[in-house]
Write a protein that holds these residues in place. Structure first.
Motif, PDB file in Angstrom:
ATOM      1  N   GLU A 161       0.826  -1.217   0.000  1.00 42.70           N
ATOM      2  CA  GLU A 161       0.000   0.000   0.000  1.00 42.70           C
ATOM      3  C   GLU A 161       0.858   1.265   0.000  1.00 42.70           C
ATOM      4  N   ILE A 162       1.884   1.269   0.866  1.00 41.33           N
ATOM      5  CA  ILE A 162       2.693   2.482   1.071  1.00 41.33           C
ATOM      6  C   ILE A 162       3.699   2.672  -0.058  1.00 41.33           C
ATOM      7  N   GLY A 163       4.295   1.569  -0.534  1.00 40.25           N
ATOM      8  CA  GLY A 163       5.279   1.655  -1.614  1.00 40.25           C
ATOM      9  C   GLY A 163       6.702   1.784  -1.089  1.00 40.25           C
ATOM     10  N   PHE A 164       7.665   1.446  -1.939  1.00 41.62           N
ATOM     11  CA  PHE A 164       9.076   1.453  -1.549  1.00 41.62           C
ATOM     12  C   PHE A 164       9.723   2.797  -1.912  1.00 41.62           C
ATOM     13  N   PRO A 165      10.818   3.216  -1.223  1.00 37.18           N
ATOM     14  CA  PRO A 165      11.493   2.558  -0.106  1.00 37.18           C
ATOM     15  C   PRO A 165      10.715   2.710   1.202  1.00 37.18           C
ATOM     16  N   LEU A 166      10.938   1.748   2.088  1.00 39.19           N
ATOM     17  CA  LEU A 166      10.242   1.694   3.379  1.00 39.19           C
ATOM     18  C   LEU A 166      11.241   1.611   4.529  1.00 39.19           C
ATOM     19  N   VAL A 167      10.726   1.939   5.717  1.00 38.03           N
ATOM     20  CA  VAL A 167      11.477   1.713   6.952  1.00 38.03           C
ATOM     21  C   VAL A 167      10.663   0.756   7.806  1.00 38.03           C
ATOM     22  N   ILE A 168      11.329  -0.241   8.378  1.00 42.34           N
ATOM     23  CA  ILE A 168      10.676  -1.137   9.346  1.00 42.34           C
ATOM     24  C   ILE A 168      11.186  -0.735  10.733  1.00 42.34           C
ATOM     25  N   ARG A 169      10.272  -0.316  11.613  1.00 45.41           N
ATOM     26  CA  ARG A 169      10.662   0.133  12.965  1.00 45.41           C
ATOM     27  C   ARG A 169       9.937  -0.708  14.021  1.00 45.41           C
ATOM     28  N   PRO A 170      10.642  -1.609  14.722  1.00 47.74           N
ATOM     29  CA  PRO A 170       9.999  -2.396  15.782  1.00 47.74           C
ATOM     30  C   PRO A 170       9.645  -1.534  16.997  1.00 47.74           C
ATOM     31  N   SER A 171       8.572  -1.899  17.708  1.00 45.31           N
ATOM     32  CA  SER A 171       8.190  -1.203  18.945  1.00 45.31           C
ATOM     33  C   SER A 171       9.026  -1.711  20.115  1.00 45.31           C
ATOM     34  N   PHE A 172       9.258  -0.805  21.080  1.00 51.87           N
ATOM     35  CA  PHE A 172       9.925  -1.128  22.348  1.00 51.87           C
ATOM     36  C   PHE A 172      11.330  -1.726  22.162  1.00 51.87           C
ATOM     37  N   THR A 173      12.112  -1.159  21.251  1.00 52.80           N
ATOM     38  CA  THR A 173      13.515  -1.596  21.134  1.00 52.80           C
ATOM     39  C   THR A 173      14.410  -0.368  21.196  1.00 52.80           C
ATOM     40  N   LEU A 174      15.718  -0.615  21.391  1.00 52.18           N
ATOM     41  CA  LEU A 174      16.679   0.476  21.506  1.00 52.18           C
ATOM     42  C   LEU A 174      17.808   0.262  20.516  1.00 52.18           C
ATOM     43  N   GLY A 175      18.430   1.383  20.081  1.00 48.64           N
ATOM     44  CA  GLY A 175      19.564   1.279  19.168  1.00 48.64           C
ATOM     45  C   GLY A 175      19.152   0.837  17.781  1.00 48.64           C
ATOM     46  N   GLY A 176      17.856   1.004  17.468  1.00 50.12           N
ATOM     47  CA  GLY A 176      17.376   0.600  16.143  1.00 50.12           C
ATOM     48  C   GLY A 176      17.330  -0.900  15.958  1.00 50.12           C
ATOM     49  N   THR A 177      17.383  -1.656  17.074  1.00 44.54           N
ATOM     50  CA  THR A 177      17.403  -3.121  16.996  1.00 44.54           C
ATOM     51  C   THR A 177      16.229  -3.639  16.165  1.00 44.54           C
ATOM     52  N   GLY A 178      16.551  -4.451  15.174  1.00 43.43           N
ATOM     53  CA  GLY A 178      15.515  -5.060  14.339  1.00 43.43           C
ATOM     54  C   GLY A 178      15.006  -4.182  13.220  1.00 43.43           C
ATOM     55  N   GLY A 179      15.430  -2.908  13.203  1.00 43.87           N
ATOM     56  CA  GLY A 179      14.948  -1.980  12.183  1.00 43.87           C
ATOM     57  C   GLY A 179      15.776  -2.061  10.910  1.00 43.87           C
ATOM     58  N   GLY A 180      15.253  -1.484   9.849  1.00 41.53           N
ATOM     59  CA  GLY A 180      16.024  -1.476   8.616  1.00 41.53           C
ATOM     60  C   GLY A 180      15.255  -0.878   7.459  1.00 41.53           C
ATOM     61  N   PHE A 181      15.997  -0.567   6.395  1.00 40.69           N
ATOM     62  CA  PHE A 181      15.390  -0.045   5.179  1.00 40.69           C
ATOM     63  C   PHE A 181      15.054  -1.185   4.233  1.00 40.69           C
ATOM     64  N   VAL A 182      13.982  -0.996   3.506  1.00 46.31           N
ATOM     65  CA  VAL A 182      13.585  -1.963   2.479  1.00 46.31           C
ATOM     66  C   VAL A 182      13.463  -1.188   1.170  1.00 46.31           C
ATOM     67  N   HIS A 183      14.367  -1.472   0.247  1.00 47.41           N
ATOM     68  CA  HIS A 183      14.374  -0.725  -1.020  1.00 47.41           C
ATOM     69  C   HIS A 183      13.491  -1.363  -2.085  1.00 47.41           C
ATOM     70  N   ASP A 184      13.267  -2.668  -1.977  1.00 48.84           N
ATOM     71  CA  ASP A 184      12.397  -3.346  -2.949  1.00 48.84           C
ATOM     72  C   ASP A 184      11.798  -4.593  -2.310  1.00 48.84           C
ATOM     73  N   LYS A 185      10.881  -5.242  -3.018  1.00 50.95           N
ATOM     74  CA  LYS A 185      10.140  -6.372  -2.435  1.00 50.95           C
ATOM     75  C   LYS A 185      11.032  -7.567  -2.105  1.00 50.95           C
TER      76      LYS A 185
END
Length: 473
Positions: A161-185
């Motif tokens: 729905e939102i389209g790329f590029p995307l950011v994945i941001r987990p809840s209740f984490t520190l230091g960006g743990t588990g987060g990342g950019f998604v440039h394509d499917k």
């Protein structure tokens, strides 16, 4: 109002083992807090599972527990001591999550202990990505287009729905743990799985990526009377896309116009005042469109942080010390200015010097580690330099990295050609600032480098170019 005399003893929760993203910065804050509370005649009990800290020195607290940071340990301490209040804002995300877990299990209520400095509603509001997003919309503060997903399939659907590029941001984490950019499917499945796994509540925010926008962070203090003061404004050298803990940062902000500064300042104060039951140190992160000065809120942390420690050293204002006193009831105008000793602590430091922080990495020790910088913090420490100008401070910081660099002037001078350098600096890596300098020395223009780096501000690049001009002459 003066301090709450009903608080005779306080439990401070530490941040646990030193891990990437959560390290000695919280020892610095916890130590300040313990000393600050003991000055007021309050008995301090401290729990931290890490013995290699200053805060766990027997001199720092009345009683120190070297126990795992679990609810079981908390319950043991509450059984053995008469504790009136718990201060969870000095131990990073670990302490906030533990305080929340104990609240959900009814531990604080069972032992008649109250949270000070912050309440669970404020933690949820700030740390739960969806609640934060809804709160910002309610306040009228712009946020990036995003949706919260609690399952892999939901995340995939929202990404489409939102389209790329995307950011994945987990809840209740520190230091960006588990987060990342998604440039394509092709990158989506792995990033979603990683983010959901990293979040203790199995929740991620799937967010539109604002790559190339500037990133700023404001360090604030708020008291029970709703007084708010901004201690420091920090600007990231790198544009959005690099975790602030992995980015070179500069204080005060160098490239903000007055209108941009006032907008950010007023928005941060409004967010802080609407946070709920909160008294202490907090940071707010914003992203700004360099072309239009439109801002979006990225996050607010209802606790002292890695950046608070930096801001304390940069300004001389002891944020954690004052935050601890605010938590026990004092207001900012009732506390002493730690610098002048004659006025109140309700003041905002004015800097006539420049601070530059450069992170330190140990990729040599982590063979096979990906050294590209992104949303997950990878640095293991940082250096901070003070100078009369950005040029002076950045040179001193580079000199402090203990990698045989002679300021910014030399670090294993690149043998790459101009075209190779231009390609190399497109990817954020730990040595990018040195390669930018090499590119300038090779005659590549400031505007070309700014474009290649996805938006490093031309002012910073022009300042580095001045060093190149001096070196060539």
């Amino acid at each position: 109002m003066p301090k709450d005399t009903s608080i005779k003893s306080v439990l401070i929760i530490g941040s646990g083992p030193i891990i990437i993203g959560q390290a000695c910065e919280f020892d610095y804050s916890g130590t300040q807090a313990a000393r600050s509370l003991r000055e007021e005649g309050i008995k301090v009990i401290l729990i931290n599972s890490n013995p290699a800290t200053i805060m766990t020195d027997p001199m720092m607290a009345d009683r120190v527990y070297l126990l795992p940071l679990t609810v079981e340990s908390i319950e043991q301490i509450l059984q053995e001591n008469q504790i009136d209040a718990v201060l969870p804002t000095m131990g990073g995300q670990t302490a906030l999550n533990l305080a929340k877990e104990a609240e959900e299990l009814g531990i604080w209520k069972q032992y008649n202990v109250r949270l000070i400095g912050v309440d669970i509603k404020a933690i949820d509001k700030a740390e739960d990505r969806e609640k934060f997003r809804q709160w910002m919309i309610q306040l009228g503060v712009p946020v990036a287009t995003a949706k919260t997903a609690n399952s892999f399939l939901e995340g995939k659907e929202f990404a489409q729905e939102i389209g790329f590029p995307l950011v994945i941001r987990p809840s209740f984490t520190l230091g960006g743990t588990g987060g990342g950019f998604v440039h394509d499917k092709d990158e989506l499945d792995e990033a979603l799985n990683r983010g959901l796994k990293a979040s203790p509540i199995h929740e991620v925010l799937v967010e539109q990526a604002v790559l190339g926008w500037k990133e700023f962070e404001l360090e604030l203090l708020r008291d029970n009377a709703d007084n708010v003061c901004i201690i420091c404004t920090v600007e990231n050298f790198d544009p959005m896309g690099v975790h602030t803990g992995d980015s070179i940062t500069v204080a005060p902000a160098m490239t903000l116009s007055d209108t941009g500064m006032q907008l950010m300042r007023n928005t941060a104060i409004m967010m802080m005042r609407d946070l709920g039951n909160f008294a202490g140190g907090c940071n707010v992160q914003f992203s700004m469109n360099p072309a239009t000065e439109e801002i979006i809120a990225i996050e607010i942390n209802p606790r002292v942080s890695r950046s608070s420690a930096l801001a304390s050293k940069a300004t001389g204002y002891p944020i954690a010390k004052i935050a601890a006193k605010l938590a026990i009831g004092y207001n900012l105008d009732e506390l002493e200015n730690q610098i002048t000793k004659t006025t109140s602590a309700y003041f905002e430091p004015a800097l006539d010097y420049v601070i530059v922080k450069i992170p330190r990495w140990n990729f040599d020790k982590f063979k096979g580690a990906n050294d590209t910088l992104g949303l997950q913090m990878k640095s293991v420490g940082e250096v901070m330099a003070i100078g009369r100008s950005f040029n002076e401070a950045v040179q001193k910081a580079c000199q402090s990295l203990e990698n045989n660099a002679i300021g910014l002037g030399y670090y294993g001078k690149s043998l790459m050609h101009a075209e190779e350098l231009q390609e190399y600096i497109k990817t954020p890596k730990w040595d990018r600032i040195f390669r930018i300098k090499d590119a300038l020395m090779a005659g590549i223009s400031v505007s070309t480098i700014s474009k290649a780096t996805n938006g490093i501000d031309r002012w910073f690049l022009s300042e580095i170019q001045k060093i190149c001009v001096i070196e060539k002459n």
